[in-house]
Design a protein around this motif. Structure first.
Motif, PDB file in Angstrom:
ATOM      1  N   GLN A  93      49.761  28.049  35.213  1.00  0.00           N
ATOM      2  CA  GLN A  93      49.680  26.640  35.577  1.00  0.00           C
ATOM      3  C   GLN A  93      51.079  26.045  35.594  1.00  0.00           C
ATOM      4  O   GLN A  93      51.858  26.232  34.648  1.00  0.00           O
ATOM      5  CB  GLN A  93      48.802  25.878  34.582  1.00  0.00           C
ATOM      6  CG  GLN A  93      48.562  24.454  35.006  1.00  0.00           C
ATOM      7  CD  GLN A  93      47.422  23.815  34.234  1.00  0.00           C
ATOM      8  OE1 GLN A  93      46.756  24.459  33.439  1.00  0.00           O
ATOM      9  NE2 GLN A  93      47.195  22.550  34.481  1.00  0.00           N
ATOM     10  N   LEU A  97      49.400  22.970  40.272  1.00  0.00           N
ATOM     11  CA  LEU A  97      49.065  24.313  40.737  1.00  0.00           C
ATOM     12  C   LEU A  97      48.481  25.134  39.591  1.00  0.00           C
ATOM     13  O   LEU A  97      49.060  25.229  38.514  1.00  0.00           O
ATOM     14  CB  LEU A  97      50.315  25.008  41.283  1.00  0.00           C
ATOM     15  CG  LEU A  97      50.145  26.475  41.680  1.00  0.00           C
ATOM     16  CD1 LEU A  97      49.229  26.584  42.889  1.00  0.00           C
ATOM     17  CD2 LEU A  97      51.486  27.106  41.941  1.00  0.00           C
ATOM     18  N   ARG A  98      47.330  25.741  39.839  1.00  0.00           N
ATOM     19  CA  ARG A  98      46.710  26.623  38.844  1.00  0.00           C
ATOM     20  C   ARG A  98      46.189  27.865  39.556  1.00  0.00           C
ATOM     21  O   ARG A  98      45.444  27.769  40.535  1.00  0.00           O
ATOM     22  CB  ARG A  98      45.574  25.913  38.124  1.00  0.00           C
ATOM     23  CG  ARG A  98      44.923  26.781  37.063  1.00  0.00           C
ATOM     24  CD  ARG A  98      43.813  26.029  36.335  1.00  0.00           C
ATOM     25  NE  ARG A  98      43.183  26.886  35.386  1.00  0.00           N
ATOM     26  CZ  ARG A  98      43.429  26.887  34.085  1.00  0.00           C
ATOM     27  NH1 ARG A  98      44.308  26.043  33.588  1.00  0.00           N
ATOM     28  NH2 ARG A  98      42.809  27.710  33.276  1.00  0.00           N
ATOM     29  N   ILE A  99      46.598  29.025  39.047  1.00  0.00           N
ATOM     30  CA  ILE A  99      46.147  30.297  39.606  1.00  0.00           C
ATOM     31  C   ILE A  99      45.425  31.058  38.507  1.00  0.00           C
ATOM     32  O   ILE A  99      45.972  31.243  37.418  1.00  0.00           O
ATOM     33  CB  ILE A  99      47.346  31.127  40.128  1.00  0.00           C
ATOM     34  CG1 ILE A  99      48.104  30.347  41.203  1.00  0.00           C
ATOM     35  CG2 ILE A  99      46.874  32.469  40.644  1.00  0.00           C
ATOM     36  CD1 ILE A  99      49.418  30.972  41.599  1.00  0.00           C
TER      37      ILE A  99
END
Length: 140
Positions: A93, A97-99
Motif C-alpha cells: 500500500q 494504491l493497494r496491491i
C-alpha cells in the motif's frame, strides 16, 4: 552491636522472601501451546520464575514445559500467526494504491515481526510486516 542484630533480622527475613509463589505449568505444555489461565498454578519454592499470570497468559511456549516446572520469560514468545511455507495474503500500500497478492512465508512470524516472503506471481522475495489478522504488509 547493631550490626549483629541486622544480620539476624535479615537471616530471618530471607527464607520468607525466597519462598515467594511462582507460576508453574499445571500440565505438560507442548511446543507452540498458547497459555491460558487453566495451564498455570502457583507453587512455593526457592526457584526463580514468573509470578504474575498476566506475564504468561496469551503467550506461546517455545519449548515443551513439563508439569510442575516454573515458567520463565525466555520459555515464552508472542503467538505465531504465520508459519514457514504458509501461503499468506501479501499487500502493498502506498497512498491510495493497494496491491494484494499471495505469497509464501519464508519464516514464522508473530504480529509486528518483519519476515521475508516470496511473491508467488513474480517469484521475487520481499520483506513484510505481520499484521494482527495474519496478513502481511510489504515494507516501503
Amino acid at each position: 552491636m547493631i550490626r549483629p542484630f541486622l544480620i539476624a533480622a535479615l537471616a530471618l527475613a530471607a527464607p520468607a522472601a525466597s519462598q515467594a509463589a511462582v507460576l508453574a505449568a499445571a500440565r505438560t505444555l507442548p511446543v507452540g501451546t498458547v497459555i491460558a489461565a487453566g495451564d498455570l498454578r502457583a507453587i512455593d519454592g526457592d526457584r526463580p520464575g514468573l509470578s504474575d499470570p498476566a506475564e504468561a497468559i496469551g503467550l506461546q511456549t517455545r519449548v515443551t514445559i513439563y508439569e510442575g516446572r516454573p515458567l520463565h520469560a525466555n520459555l515464552l514468545q508472542a503467538p505465531r500467526l504465520i508459519n514457514r511455507n504458509q501461503i499468506v495474503r501479501l499487500s502493498f500500500q502506498h497512498g491510495p494504491l493497494r496491491i494484494d497478492t499471495q505469497g509464501r512465508a519464508m519464516s514464522d512470524g508473530a504480529a509486528g515481526d518483519v519476515v521475508r516472503v516470496m511473491n508467488l506471481d513474480s517469484r521475487s522475495t520481499v520483506t513484510a510486516r505481520v499484521l494482527p489478522d495474519g496478513s502481511l504488509l510489504v515494507a516501503d
